[in-house]
Design an enzyme around this catalytic site. Structure first.
Site, PDB file in Angstrom:
ATOM      1  N   GLY A  12      -6.745   4.065  10.823  1.00  0.00           N
ATOM      2  CA  GLY A  12      -7.523   2.881  10.454  1.00  0.00           C
ATOM      3  C   GLY A  12      -7.692   2.650   8.964  1.00  0.00           C
ATOM      4  O   GLY A  12      -8.474   1.785   8.552  1.00  0.00           O
ATOM      5  N   THR A  13      -6.940   3.369   8.140  1.00  0.00           N
ATOM      6  CA  THR A  13      -7.085   3.172   6.685  1.00  0.00           C
ATOM      7  C   THR A  13      -6.729   1.740   6.271  1.00  0.00           C
ATOM      8  O   THR A  13      -7.403   1.134   5.442  1.00  0.00           O
ATOM      9  CB  THR A  13      -6.198   4.148   5.886  1.00  0.00           C
ATOM     10  OG1 THR A  13      -4.874   4.076   6.407  1.00  0.00           O
ATOM     11  CG2 THR A  13      -6.702   5.568   5.979  1.00  0.00           C
ATOM     12  N   GLY A  14      -5.639   1.212   6.862  1.00  0.00           N
ATOM     13  CA  GLY A  14      -5.190  -0.137   6.491  1.00  0.00           C
ATOM     14  C   GLY A  14      -6.199  -1.203   6.919  1.00  0.00           C
ATOM     15  O   GLY A  14      -6.461  -2.162   6.187  1.00  0.00           O
ATOM     16  N   CYS A  15      -6.779  -1.014   8.111  1.00  0.00           N
ATOM     17  CA  CYS A  15      -7.786  -1.971   8.608  1.00  0.00           C
ATOM     18  C   CYS A  15      -9.021  -1.935   7.699  1.00  0.00           C
ATOM     19  O   CYS A  15      -9.567  -2.974   7.305  1.00  0.00           O
ATOM     20  CB  CYS A  15      -8.199  -1.620  10.037  1.00  0.00           C
ATOM     21  SG  CYS A  15      -6.799  -1.482  11.173  1.00  0.00           S
ATOM     22  N   LYS A  18       0.834  -1.208   0.000  1.00  0.00           N
ATOM     23  CA  LYS A  18       0.000   0.000   0.000  1.00  0.00           C
ATOM     24  C   LYS A  18       0.868   1.257   0.000  1.00  0.00           C
ATOM     25  O   LYS A  18       1.874   1.310   0.714  1.00  0.00           O
ATOM     26  CB  LYS A  18      -0.873   0.012   1.264  1.00  0.00           C
ATOM     27  CG  LYS A  18      -1.789  -1.192   1.376  1.00  0.00           C
ATOM     28  CD  LYS A  18      -2.468  -1.243   2.739  1.00  0.00           C
ATOM     29  CE  LYS A  18      -1.514  -1.540   3.874  1.00  0.00           C
ATOM     30  NZ  LYS A  18      -2.198  -1.833   5.148  1.00  0.00           N
ATOM     31  N   THR A  77      -6.460   9.758   8.952  1.00  0.00           N
ATOM     32  CA  THR A  77      -6.217   8.492   8.254  1.00  0.00           C
ATOM     33  C   THR A  77      -6.043   7.335   9.246  1.00  0.00           C
ATOM     34  O   THR A  77      -5.445   6.320   8.923  1.00  0.00           O
ATOM     35  CB  THR A  77      -4.955   8.599   7.366  1.00  0.00           C
ATOM     36  OG1 THR A  77      -3.882   9.080   8.183  1.00  0.00           O
ATOM     37  CG2 THR A  77      -5.175   9.528   6.196  1.00  0.00           C
TER      38      THR A  77
HETATM   39  N1  LIG Z   1      -4.100  10.590   2.129  1.00  0.00           N
HETATM   40  C1  LIG Z   1      -4.532   9.568   1.376  1.00  0.00           C
HETATM   41  N2  LIG Z   1      -5.235   9.780   0.260  1.00  0.00           N
HETATM   42  C2  LIG Z   1      -5.687   8.759  -0.505  1.00  0.00           C
HETATM   43  N3  LIG Z   1      -5.463   7.475  -0.213  1.00  0.00           N
HETATM   44  C3  LIG Z   1      -4.733   7.187   0.892  1.00  0.00           C
HETATM   45  C4  LIG Z   1      -4.238   8.213   1.746  1.00  0.00           C
HETATM   46  N4  LIG Z   1      -3.578   7.610   2.794  1.00  0.00           N
HETATM   47  C5  LIG Z   1      -3.680   6.286   2.590  1.00  0.00           C
HETATM   48  N5  LIG Z   1      -4.354   6.018   1.437  1.00  0.00           N
HETATM   49  C6  LIG Z   1      -4.717   4.702   0.910  1.00  0.00           C
HETATM   50  O1  LIG Z   1      -5.334   4.002   1.981  1.00  0.00           O
HETATM   51  C7  LIG Z   1      -5.043   2.613   1.899  1.00  0.00           C
HETATM   52  C8  LIG Z   1      -4.375   2.149   3.183  1.00  0.00           C
HETATM   53  O2  LIG Z   1      -3.006   2.433   3.065  1.00  0.00           O
HETATM   54  P1  LIG Z   1      -2.023   2.864   4.242  1.00  0.00           P
HETATM   55  O3  LIG Z   1      -0.646   2.802   3.664  1.00  0.00           O
HETATM   56  O4  LIG Z   1      -2.465   4.162   4.819  1.00  0.00           O
HETATM   57  O5  LIG Z   1      -2.296   1.710   5.301  1.00  0.00           O
HETATM   58  P2  LIG Z   1      -1.751   1.549   6.775  1.00  0.00           P
HETATM   59  O6  LIG Z   1      -0.547   2.399   6.993  1.00  0.00           O
HETATM   60  O7  LIG Z   1      -1.591   0.096   6.990  1.00  0.00           O
HETATM   61  O8  LIG Z   1      -2.945   2.107   7.663  1.00  0.00           O
HETATM   62  P3  LIG Z   1      -3.165   2.003   9.286  1.00  0.00           P
HETATM   63  O9  LIG Z   1      -1.976   1.307   9.855  1.00  0.00           O
HETATM   64  O10 LIG Z   1      -3.330   3.402   9.785  1.00  0.00           O
HETATM   65  O11 LIG Z   1      -4.435   1.244   9.460  1.00  0.00           O
HETATM   66  C9  LIG Z   1      -4.188   2.470   0.627  1.00  0.00           C
HETATM   67  O12 LIG Z   1      -5.032   2.221  -0.473  1.00  0.00           O
HETATM   68  C10 LIG Z   1      -3.540   3.828   0.489  1.00  0.00           C
HETATM   69  O13 LIG Z   1      -3.133   4.074  -0.844  1.00  0.00           O
HETATM   70  C1  LIG Z   2      -5.989  -2.532  17.340  1.00  0.00           C
HETATM   71  C2  LIG Z   2      -5.337  -1.842  16.195  1.00  0.00           C
HETATM   72  N1  LIG Z   2      -5.080  -2.537  15.067  1.00  0.00           N
HETATM   73  C3  LIG Z   2      -4.486  -1.941  14.010  1.00  0.00           C
HETATM   74  C4  LIG Z   2      -4.117  -0.614  14.080  1.00  0.00           C
HETATM   75  C5  LIG Z   2      -3.411   0.028  12.891  1.00  0.00           C
HETATM   76  O1  LIG Z   2      -4.049   1.100  12.434  1.00  0.00           O
HETATM   77  C6  LIG Z   2      -4.397   0.093  15.274  1.00  0.00           C
HETATM   78  N2  LIG Z   2      -4.084   1.414  15.433  1.00  0.00           N
HETATM   79  N3  LIG Z   2      -4.999  -0.555  16.303  1.00  0.00           N
END
Ligand SMILES: Nc1ncnc2c1ncn2[C@@H]1O[C@H](COP(=O)(O)OP(=O)(O)OP(=O)(O)O)[C@@H](O)[C@H]1O
Ligand SMILES: Cc1ncc(CO)c(N)n1
Length: 271
Positions: A206-209, A173, A204
């Site tokens: 929780g975007t990954g979750c 990502k 942002t």
């Molecule tokens: N500012 C942004 N604008 C558009 N898309 C974004 C933005 N930030 C993240 N994304 C998208 O959101 C999704 C999650 O990616 P990200 O790299 O943020 O995950 P993450 O770091 O594991 O998130 P978290 O650990 O906070 O849950 C991907 O599709 C990424 O491209």
């Molecule tokens: C419990 C939990 N899982 C995943 C993440 C990553 O965003 C977080 N902040 N907290």
């Protein structure tokens, strides 16, 4: 109705972890279930403390779900310790779980660690091989692949290295890069990329979750891998575009029925 399970940590502030996963499943019209691996006292700004759930109770939660309501897809998030990983790996094997999307969570958005650094070898040897799709962000992919990632070419190289660890597909990502938010999928044969314009927001959390649960929902609904990612990307982008300026730090993504319904045409499949 299709069913999905999240095996992950609890974020009491509601933006990430199990809470984000269940909101995402519901928004897709998928019945959501949860196995809690850790209770995290956290909010939009900081992680205060973590109480890991014992491996025994994690295993029993998984048994309780699988003996009664076998899910169509499984999302796995925070696994903070070696023992947690071993318990989950044992149950993945015993219940012959399929459609597993694994988000190898290492840090919260604010930089607080959520995985013990000494568990990376276990993650690689005992968890990653079970992933139908592994969804690391750039820092996580750098740690797993042991390379630096500064470009799309580096993302492709990282995805290839991680794929060789035994997962069926890898989605790196691009949330942590600059410029457009581009994610790279490698299925062992071809590369696919998914791009959205970068949304200027600090909200942002929780975007990954949200993304991994949206992909798991789409797999539960029967979509093939690249369609599941395409739909998941549309969902997470909309959820970020409408993210909420609540809390003092990184506010959460926003999930609600109408956003999904208006953004994608195939919502009816989930009902
Ligand atoms: N500012 C942004 N604008 C558009 N898309 C974004 C933005 N930030 C993240 N994304 C998208 O959101 C999704 C999650 O990616 P990200 O790299 O943020 O995950 P993450 O770091 O594991 O998130 P978290 O650990 O906070 O849950 C991907 O599709 C990424 O491209
Ligand atoms: C419990 C939990 N899982 C995943 C993440 C990553 O965003 C977080 N902040 N907290």
């Amino acid at each position: 109705m299709k069913k999905a399970l999240s095996i992950a940590g609890s974020d009491c502030s509601g933006g990430a972890g199990i809470q984000a996963d269940l909101k995402t499943f519901s928004a897709h019209g998928v019945f959501g279930m949860s196995v809690i691996t850790s209770v995290v006292a956290e909010n939009t700004s900081r992680v205060i403390d973590i109480q890991d759930i014992t491996p025994d109770i994690i295993e029993k939660q998984i048994d309780a779900v699988f003996e009664d309501i076998p899910p169509d897809a499984v999302k796995i998030g925070m696994l903070s310790q070696v023992d947690t990983m071993l318990a989950v790996a044992k149950k993945i094997h015993e219940w012959d779980m399929t459609n597993i999307v694994i988000d190898p969570v290492m840090y919260a958005k604010n930089g607080c660690p959520l995985m013990a650094p000494d568990s990376i070898d276990t993650l690689i040897s005992r968890i990653i091989p079970f992933a139908y799709m592994l969804t690391p962000n750039i820092p996580e992919a750098e740690k797993i692949a042991e390379i630096e990632i500064h470009s799309i070419e580096d993302m492709k190289r990282g995805a290839k290295i991680i794929h060789e660890m035994g997962c069926t597909s890898v989605l790196i990502k691009g949330g942590h890069s600059v410029g457009d938010a581009t994610d790279v999928l490698f299925d062992g044969k071809d590369f696919y990329s998914y791009t959205s314009p970068r949304i200027q927001t600090k909200n942002t959390h929780g975007t990954g979750c949200t993304y991994s649960s949206a992909i798991a929902s789409n797999l539960a609904l029967g979509h093939p891998v690249n369609k599941a990612v395409e739909n998941g990307k549309a969902y997470v982008t909309t959820a970020i575009r409408h993210s909420l300026a609540i809390g003092k730090g990184h506010g959460p993504t926003h999930h609600f029925y109408n956003l999904y319904k208006n953004g994608l045409t195939d919502f009816k499949e989930g009902i």
